[in-house]
Write a protein that holds these residues in place. Structure first.
Motif, PDB file in Angstrom:
ATOM      1  N   LEU A  70       0.841  -1.214   0.000  1.00 23.93           N
ATOM      2  CA  LEU A  70       0.000   0.000   0.000  1.00 23.93           C
ATOM      3  C   LEU A  70       0.867   1.251   0.000  1.00 23.93           C
ATOM      4  O   LEU A  70       0.520   2.253  -0.628  1.00 23.93           O
ATOM      5  N   GLN A  71       2.004   1.182   0.713  1.00 20.90           N
ATOM      6  CA  GLN A  71       2.902   2.329   0.785  1.00 20.90           C
ATOM      7  C   GLN A  71       3.466   2.637  -0.607  1.00 20.90           C
ATOM      8  O   GLN A  71       3.580   3.795  -0.987  1.00 20.90           O
ATOM      9  N   LYS A  72       3.786   1.603  -1.368  1.00 16.86           N
ATOM     10  CA  LYS A  72       4.269   1.809  -2.740  1.00 16.86           C
ATOM     11  C   LYS A  72       3.188   2.432  -3.611  1.00 16.86           C
ATOM     12  O   LYS A  72       3.483   3.160  -4.550  1.00 16.86           O
ATOM     13  N   ASP A  73       1.924   2.116  -3.280  1.00 19.60           N
ATOM     14  CA  ASP A  73       0.806   2.649  -4.059  1.00 19.60           C
ATOM     15  C   ASP A  73       0.377   4.044  -3.597  1.00 19.60           C
ATOM     16  O   ASP A  73      -0.673   4.531  -4.013  1.00 19.60           O
ATOM     17  N   GLY A  74       1.127   4.647  -2.681  1.00 17.00           N
ATOM     18  CA  GLY A  74       0.834   6.030  -2.322  1.00 17.00           C
ATOM     19  C   GLY A  74       0.483   6.287  -0.868  1.00 17.00           C
ATOM     20  O   GLY A  74       0.170   7.417  -0.509  1.00 17.00           O
ATOM     21  N   LEU A  75       0.517   5.274  -0.005  1.00 17.17           N
ATOM     22  CA  LEU A  75       0.231   5.484   1.417  1.00 17.17           C
ATOM     23  C   LEU A  75       1.417   6.210   2.044  1.00 17.17           C
ATOM     24  O   LEU A  75       2.571   5.907   1.743  1.00 17.17           O
ATOM     25  N   SER A  76       1.146   7.197   2.915  1.00 15.87           N
ATOM     26  CA  SER A  76       2.251   7.963   3.503  1.00 15.87           C
ATOM     27  C   SER A  76       3.087   7.083   4.436  1.00 15.87           C
ATOM     28  O   SER A  76       2.589   6.116   5.021  1.00 15.87           O
ATOM     29  N   GLU A  77       4.354   7.433   4.570  1.00 14.00           N
ATOM     30  CA  GLU A  77       5.293   6.631   5.359  1.00 14.00           C
ATOM     31  C   GLU A  77       4.894   6.593   6.832  1.00 14.00           C
ATOM     32  O   GLU A  77       4.992   5.543   7.479  1.00 14.00           O
ATOM     33  N   ASP A  78       4.425   7.727   7.370  1.00 11.35           N
ATOM     34  CA  ASP A  78       4.017   7.777   8.778  1.00 11.35           C
ATOM     35  C   ASP A  78       2.850   6.839   9.061  1.00 11.35           C
ATOM     36  O   ASP A  78       2.847   6.101  10.048  1.00 11.35           O
ATOM     37  N   VAL A  79       1.864   6.859   8.180  1.00  9.65           N
ATOM     38  CA  VAL A  79       0.687   5.992   8.356  1.00  9.65           C
ATOM     39  C   VAL A  79       1.112   4.528   8.254  1.00  9.65           C
ATOM     40  O   VAL A  79       0.661   3.675   9.027  1.00  9.65           O
ATOM     41  N   ALA A  80       2.010   4.227   7.317  1.00  9.01           N
ATOM     42  CA  ALA A  80       2.493   2.853   7.144  1.00  9.01           C
ATOM     43  C   ALA A  80       3.232   2.387   8.400  1.00  9.01           C
ATOM     44  O   ALA A  80       3.035   1.250   8.861  1.00  9.01           O
ATOM     45  N   LYS A  81       4.077   3.256   8.963  1.00 10.95           N
ATOM     46  CA  LYS A  81       4.820   2.893  10.186  1.00 10.95           C
ATOM     47  C   LYS A  81       3.861   2.657  11.352  1.00 10.95           C
ATOM     48  O   LYS A  81       4.041   1.724  12.134  1.00 10.95           O
ATOM     49  N   ASP A  82       2.841   3.503  11.468  1.00  8.82           N
ATOM     50  CA  ASP A  82       1.848   3.320  12.528  1.00  8.82           C
ATOM     51  C   ASP A  82       1.105   1.990  12.355  1.00  8.82           C
ATOM     52  O   ASP A  82       0.843   1.276  13.325  1.00  8.82           O
ATOM     53  N   ALA A  83       0.777   1.665  11.119  1.00 11.86           N
ATOM     54  CA  ALA A  83       0.070   0.415  10.841  1.00 11.86           C
ATOM     55  C   ALA A  83       0.957  -0.784  11.184  1.00 11.86           C
ATOM     56  O   ALA A  83       0.484  -1.777  11.749  1.00 11.86           O
ATOM     57  N   GLU A  84       2.243  -0.702  10.836  1.00  8.76           N
ATOM     58  CA  GLU A  84       3.167  -1.796  11.171  1.00  8.76           C
ATOM     59  C   GLU A  84       3.289  -1.946  12.687  1.00  8.76           C
ATOM     60  O   GLU A  84       3.325  -3.060  13.211  1.00  8.76           O
ATOM     61  N   LYS A  85       3.339  -0.818  13.388  1.00  9.44           N
ATOM     62  CA  LYS A  85       3.411  -0.842  14.853  1.00  9.44           C
ATOM     63  C   LYS A  85       2.141  -1.485  15.424  1.00  9.44           C
ATOM     64  O   LYS A  85       2.209  -2.298  16.353  1.00  9.44           O
ATOM     65  N   ASN A  86       1.000  -1.145  14.847  1.00  8.12           N
ATOM     66  CA  ASN A  86      -0.281  -1.719  15.269  1.00  8.12           C
ATOM     67  C   ASN A  86      -0.284  -3.234  15.044  1.00  8.12           C
ATOM     68  O   ASN A  86      -0.726  -3.995  15.906  1.00  8.12           O
ATOM     69  N   ALA A  87       0.216  -3.666  13.892  1.00  2.00           N
ATOM     70  CA  ALA A  87       0.294  -5.107  13.595  1.00  2.00           C
ATOM     71  C   ALA A  87       1.173  -5.808  14.621  1.00  2.00           C
ATOM     72  O   ALA A  87       0.876  -6.915  15.074  1.00  2.00           O
ATOM     73  N   GLN A  88       2.286  -5.158  15.010  1.00  2.03           N
ATOM     74  CA  GLN A  88       3.184  -5.744  16.008  1.00  2.03           C
ATOM     75  C   GLN A  88       2.505  -5.835  17.371  1.00  2.03           C
ATOM     76  O   GLN A  88       2.659  -6.832  18.082  1.00  2.03           O
ATOM     77  N   GLU A  89       1.722  -4.809  17.732  1.00  3.19           N
ATOM     78  CA  GLU A  89       1.011  -4.832  19.015  1.00  3.19           C
ATOM     79  C   GLU A  89      -0.022  -5.962  19.054  1.00  3.19           C
ATOM     80  O   GLU A  89      -0.158  -6.655  20.062  1.00  3.19           O
ATOM     81  N   ILE A  90      -0.740  -6.147  17.940  1.00  2.00           N
ATOM     82  CA  ILE A  90      -1.717  -7.242  17.854  1.00  2.00           C
ATOM     83  C   ILE A  90      -0.988  -8.575  18.012  1.00  2.00           C
ATOM     84  O   ILE A  90      -1.422  -9.457  18.753  1.00  2.00           O
ATOM     85  N   THR A  91       0.151  -8.700  17.325  1.00  2.90           N
ATOM     86  CA  THR A  91       0.944  -9.934  17.399  1.00  2.90           C
ATOM     87  C   THR A  91       1.384 -10.201  18.834  1.00  2.90           C
ATOM     88  O   THR A  91       1.248 -11.324  19.327  1.00  2.90           O
ATOM     89  N   ASP A  92       1.908  -9.179  19.498  1.00  6.60           N
ATOM     90  CA  ASP A  92       2.362  -9.347  20.888  1.00  6.60           C
ATOM     91  C   ASP A  92       1.218  -9.813  21.785  1.00  6.60           C
ATOM     92  O   ASP A  92       1.399 -10.678  22.643  1.00  6.60           O
ATOM     93  N   ARG A  93       0.031  -9.241  21.569  1.00  3.46           N
ATOM     94  CA  ARG A  93      -1.128  -9.605  22.379  1.00  3.46           C
ATOM     95  C   ARG A  93      -1.486 -11.088  22.191  1.00  3.46           C
ATOM     96  O   ARG A  93      -1.744 -11.802  23.158  1.00  3.46           O
ATOM     97  N   TYR A  94      -1.448 -11.560  20.955  1.00  2.00           N
ATOM     98  CA  TYR A  94      -1.814 -12.958  20.694  1.00  2.00           C
ATOM     99  C   TYR A  94      -0.722 -13.937  21.135  1.00  2.00           C
ATOM    100  O   TYR A  94      -1.025 -15.038  21.581  1.00  2.00           O
TER     101      TYR A  94
END
Length: 187
Positions: free
Chosen positions: A145-169
């Protein structure tokens, strides 16, 4: 773009829930000293040439804390059921009295308990690997999505969110393993 991101996060969490459900189902099959009809889930019987789950050809019940009984709905199914239980390699010898099959669970030895805990930990490790793979796939989708135009900040936040979900599970997997280990090691 945010719709795509929320879809990725939702599907990631849904997949991780499925991994936890699978772990719970596998842990139920590992006996902890008490008789449980779900221990026989996954045993398949040859029913007139077709592979049929045991619980669809017989009534499985708990007679007491250490005894399971299997009562086939058709008397001629006793032998195939007995054979299927022996071949399933669950560590219990069925006793056929011509009407019903009884399985007496022997008390667990210390060595067997440790073996069962190792098996539980192996299942937990499989779940953790599955959860990490789900996270990796989510991060790959975010980068796409980032290559398709998603901003870098939003992408980093999303990756951080994915990591938090992973840690929880992953923490949830550890909790399941700890409670199962207590259950197995209790004498």
């Amino acid at each position: 773009m945010s719709e795509d991101l929320s879809f990725i996060m939702d599907s990631t969490e849904e997949s991780m829930k499925k991994a936890i459900s699978h772990l719970e189902a596998e842990l139920v099959k590992i006996r902890a000293g008490k008789a449980n009809p779900q221990m026989l889930d996954g045993i398949v019987v040859d029913y007139y040439g077709s592979a049929t789950p045991l619980n669809q050809v017989a009534n499985i019940s708990v007679a007491d804390a250490r005894t399971l009984t299997v009562q086939p709905w058709e008397k001629n199914m006793l032998q195939p059921i007995e054979r299927a239980i022996i071949n399933s390699n669950i560590g219990i010898n069925p006793q056929n009295d011509g009407v019903i099959i009884r399985m007496f669970l022997p008390p667990l030895t210390e060595e067997r308990r440790k073996e069962l805990v190792k098996r539980c930990n192996g299942e937990g490790e499989h779940s953790k690997v599955a959860i990490r793979n789900i996270r990796r796939e989510a991060i790959e989708q975010i980068k796409k999505l980032q290559k398709d135009g998603l901003s870098e900040d939003v992408a980093k936040d999303a990756e951080k969110n994915a990591q938090e979900i992973t840690d929880r599970y992953i923490l949830l997997v550890d909790k399941h393993l700890t409670s199962k280990e207590k259950e197995i090691m209790a004498v």
